[in-house]
Design an enzyme around this catalytic site. Sequence first.
Site, mmCIF file in Angstrom:
data_model
loop_
_atom_site.group_PDB
_atom_site.id
_atom_site.type_symbol
_atom_site.label_atom_id
_atom_site.label_comp_id
_atom_site.label_asym_id
_atom_site.label_seq_id
_atom_site.Cartn_x
_atom_site.Cartn_y
_atom_site.Cartn_z
ATOM 1 N N GLN A 1 -2.303 7.888 0.481
ATOM 2 C CA GLN A 1 -0.877 8.042 0.783
ATOM 3 C C GLN A 1 -0.305 9.162 -0.074
ATOM 4 O OE1 GLN A 1 2.093 5.155 -0.563
ATOM 5 N NE2 GLN A 1 2.849 4.980 1.541
ATOM 6 N N SER B 1 -2.529 -2.361 2.042
ATOM 7 C CA SER B 1 -1.348 -1.497 1.994
ATOM 8 C C SER B 1 -1.310 -0.718 0.684
ATOM 9 C CB SER B 1 -0.123 -2.402 2.108
ATOM 10 O OG SER B 1 0.988 -1.690 2.516
ATOM 11 N N PRO B 2 -0.724 0.475 0.665
ATOM 12 C CA PRO B 2 -0.624 1.218 -0.587
ATOM 13 C C PRO B 2 0.166 0.424 -1.636
ATOM 14 C CG PRO B 2 0.145 2.537 1.275
ATOM 15 C CD PRO B 2 -0.102 1.164 1.786
ATOM 16 N N TYR C 1 12.047 7.728 -1.448
ATOM 17 C CA TYR C 1 11.415 8.839 -2.168
ATOM 18 C C TYR C 1 11.814 10.165 -1.495
ATOM 19 C CZ TYR C 1 9.015 5.044 -4.489
ATOM 20 O OH TYR C 1 8.752 3.907 -5.204
HETATM 21 C C1 FMN Z 1 2.860 -3.675 -6.758
HETATM 22 C C2 FMN Z 1 3.275 -2.987 -5.516
HETATM 23 C C3 FMN Z 1 3.223 -1.616 -5.427
HETATM 24 C C4 FMN Z 1 3.582 -0.958 -4.252
HETATM 25 N N1 FMN Z 1 3.430 0.384 -4.149
HETATM 26 C C5 FMN Z 1 3.617 1.016 -2.963
HETATM 27 C C6 FMN Z 1 3.248 2.371 -2.778
HETATM 28 O O1 FMN Z 1 2.693 3.020 -3.656
HETATM 29 N N2 FMN Z 1 3.517 2.931 -1.575
HETATM 30 C C7 FMN Z 1 4.114 2.230 -0.561
HETATM 31 O O2 FMN Z 1 4.360 2.783 0.502
HETATM 32 N N3 FMN Z 1 4.409 0.921 -0.701
HETATM 33 C C8 FMN Z 1 4.153 0.305 -1.865
HETATM 34 N N4 FMN Z 1 4.385 -1.039 -1.981
HETATM 35 C C9 FMN Z 1 4.849 -1.784 -0.804
HETATM 36 C C10 FMN Z 1 3.660 -2.416 -0.069
HETATM 37 O O3 FMN Z 1 2.813 -1.424 0.473
HETATM 38 C C11 FMN Z 1 4.113 -3.327 1.066
HETATM 39 O O4 FMN Z 1 4.812 -2.552 2.003
HETATM 40 C C12 FMN Z 1 5.013 -4.461 0.580
HETATM 41 O O5 FMN Z 1 4.511 -5.038 -0.600
HETATM 42 C C13 FMN Z 1 5.147 -5.547 1.637
HETATM 43 O O6 FMN Z 1 3.885 -6.099 1.969
HETATM 44 P P1 FMN Z 1 3.401 -7.559 1.431
HETATM 45 O O7 FMN Z 1 4.452 -8.546 1.865
HETATM 46 O O8 FMN Z 1 2.089 -7.778 2.100
HETATM 47 O O9 FMN Z 1 3.309 -7.485 -0.067
HETATM 48 C C14 FMN Z 1 4.055 -1.695 -3.170
HETATM 49 C C15 FMN Z 1 4.124 -3.077 -3.263
HETATM 50 C C16 FMN Z 1 3.720 -3.734 -4.403
HETATM 51 C C17 FMN Z 1 3.779 -5.229 -4.445
#
Ligand code: FMN
Length: 773
Positions: free
Chosen positions: A502, A424-425, A583
């Site tokens: 993204q 994921s981003p 955003y």
């Molecule tokens: C350090 C960090 C940075 C993130 N940056 C982005 C981002 O740049 N763009 C985005 O859409 N989501 C971002 N997210 C959200 C993640 O893509 C994801 O949706 C969220 O962490 C939930 O997934 P997980 O439970 O597997 O961590 C970020 C999450 C983390 C932890």
Amino acid sequence: MRIVCIGGGPAGLYFGLLMKKENPAHHVTVVERNKPYDTFGWGVVFSDATMENMRAWDIETAQAIESAFNHWDDIEVLIKGRRMRTTGHGFVGIGRKKLLNILQARCEELGVELVFEQEVDSDLEFPDADLIIASDGINSKIRNRYEKEFKPDVVVRPNRYIWLGTKKPYDAFTFDFRRTEHGWFQAHIYKFDEETSTFIVETTEDVFKAHGLDEADEARSIAFCEGLFSEVLDGASLMSNSRHLRGSAWLNFNRLICGKWSHFNGRSHVVLMGDAVHTAHFAIGSGTKLAFEDAIELTRQFRKLGSTRDKIPEVLAAYEEVRAVDVARIQNAARNAMEWFEVVGSRYADTLEPEQFMYSLLTRSQRISHENLRVRDKKWLEDYERWFAARAGINIDPDGPPVPPMFTPYRVRGLSLQNRIVMSPMAMYSAKDGVPNDFHLVHFGSRALGGAGLIFGEMTCVSPDARITPGCLGLWNDEQTAAWKRIVEFVHATTSAKIGLQLGHAGRKGSTRVAWEGIDQPLDSGNWPLMSASALAYTPNSQVPRAMARADMERVKADFVATTRRAIDSGFDMLELHCAHGYLLSSFLSPLTNQRTDEYGGSHENNARYPLEVFRAVREVWPADKPISVRLSCHDWTEGGNTPVDAAIYAKMFKDAGADLIDCSSGQVSKAEKPVYGRLFQTPFSDKLRNEIGIATVAVGAISEADHANSIIAAGRADLCAIARPHLADSAWTLHEAAKIGLKSIAWPKQYLSGKLQYETNLARAAAAPSPA
Ligand SMILES: Cc1cc2nc3c(=O)[nH]c(=O)nc-3n(C[C@H](O)[C@H](O)[C@H](O)COP(=O)(O)O)c2cc1C
Ligand SMILES: Cc1cc2nc3c(=O)[nH]c(=O)nc-3n(C[C@H](O)[C@H](O)[C@H](O)COP(=O)(O)OP(=O)(O)OC[C@H]3O[C@@H](n4cnc5c(N)ncnc54)[C@H](O)[C@@H]3O)c2cc1C
């Protein structure tokens, strides 16, 4: 103590007998309006855990119930002319009459006074009672009398159901789904004694009305169900015993929970128990279990704190505290299953093939996972895995090990992914002037080596003032294009992963510090001006953005297009348009952040106008054989904000504009949000959008094991699973998860092959080792 239980259902009878057993000096009376043995309903089902608890409290009752049980292991599903069966599910069922007879007999044996055929109108009819148990069921008169004190919260669920019986014993828990000219009906059928089965028929309100069942009497309703379910009934007839019901025999399930469970009426303490205080939907069949567990907990508190009149307030407070938590947990689990049946017709029965429909049914509560199913019925699951893999284009070796769903390939436009896992981003805040550097090469490179089919670059900003922080990545100049190209080329040359970008603009959440220096806090110096849909600051500390003027919109749209052209030059395989998390583009979609009165605000169509304009402009220049996904916040988790219903409307608009996938995230739009986190907590949004709108989706959020991803993909709740934080902890998350579930065929980078063998051997050794004493 003098104890009176108003209502002789499972709750009142069981509490009565437990307290009498605790101390025969208690005077316990159960008052019931029906005759003994005269009851509504047919059979109820239990789990092993409930029985274990009951054995510990009164072995005699437990043994009598167990000896009357009917056990069965199979689930059979009938849909679209198919009849499918799986085994290993372990249920026990008992007739409600039989159960009540056992409880009544045990009450008599212990000296509980049973009074039948007495309708109680008020607790004040028992002025001598120290303790009054309001165990008078879902329509409790006692609870209604003290509505202000008990604060009942009732949600009337939309489906209609009728609770019938039949003299045909089924050897499996049977679900039969039938489509009529107006929509779907389903029957939940289970045997509870040698010759009788419960037969609950359920449908949606509109289908119920379209068939005129709102005006049908019981006989016509039964005749209708007999006709509709004639195949599964095979000549047997249906019977009702709902004489106690007034009006239609078709009911709506009422989800009930009370704000307070006890009240002092001036003479006696009155406490609610069983269905009088909470309900759990029959989709997971736990109402009787909850009633028994209430009775056990109240008895336990009397045992612990003392069973004298002066201890009652303390005991009742402790009882409520413990039970409220347990009940909330069960109601949460029941909700997934209940909601599945509320939408099953249009969302799943119409769209999924019978095999996948059955998988979705079996995992409806999200408590039974892929590996649970393997334990229950290995053969069935492996056949299903083969079926799924064949659908994904894999040549099936009927004798070889099946490929788990998350490791099947996926194709969208001209892009082929080797598996369903996406990194994921994730913003790393480690760039200077938006330029990817060696950190990013190592970060993305190692994750691309780690087995995911697709890795996503973090939110990459379309201009310097589109950044969240000075550490964010960008793609607006040649230096950035070249640096990204180096990373993309490494991924393509060295790994079999694909890489996506993204695209985003921070909007009102821009010009802040990097995460570890104060997330969402404005910079100490060097802030740049912000813009958003409306001039609303994100936090009280945040800069107030200006509401975008048309000229701003033109400029930002042009920036998105220019970045897209650079993404083509850098060689990316896929794009994602970031329309989530508050955003810039997200700020148009949510009514919390968009208060515009022009054509860019005020309705779904207006809110989506600018994000769609940007999407179309990007889609126009992005190569036709490469896909674009759109990330949405599917729930704002705040009063007045977007819900999954709004997200589905937006998803449809993006689909119509040419989006290939919706990446289903949520939140971060408003600081007032109250998200309900938990395992797979955003997956229901993906499920809804995929199966209602008919667009491919990415599920994301608290998906942390192969078992989760396999369950999601296999059930058709998403096409891809995005994994974020686990990829920070383990760059080779996908390879490691494959090894943990015993999949050896996945390719590791050739340089790392000796590590693969050792890793797999160590896992096998650990699994074979005896557990510590
Ligand atoms: C350090 C960090 C940075 C993130 N940056 C982005 C981002 O740049 N763009 C985005 O859409 N989501 C971002 N997210 C959200 C993640 O893509 C994801 O949706 C969220 O962490 C939930 O997934 P997980 O439970 O597997 O961590 C970020 C999450 C983390 C932890
Ligand atoms: C379609 C359907 C299927 C279900 N399937 C299951 C299942 O498979 N497994 C399961 O565990 N649960 C199931 N349940 C739920 C289960 O029936 C209840 O949760 C359970 O019976 C609750 O027990 P109780 O003692 O609290 O209430 P009840 O069983 O409702 O008992 C209340 C008693 O109080 C009496 N009463 C009410 N008012 C008065 C009054 N004013 N004066 C005197 N007496 C009064 C009533 O006659 C009744 O006997 C199902 C429910 C439905 C509707």
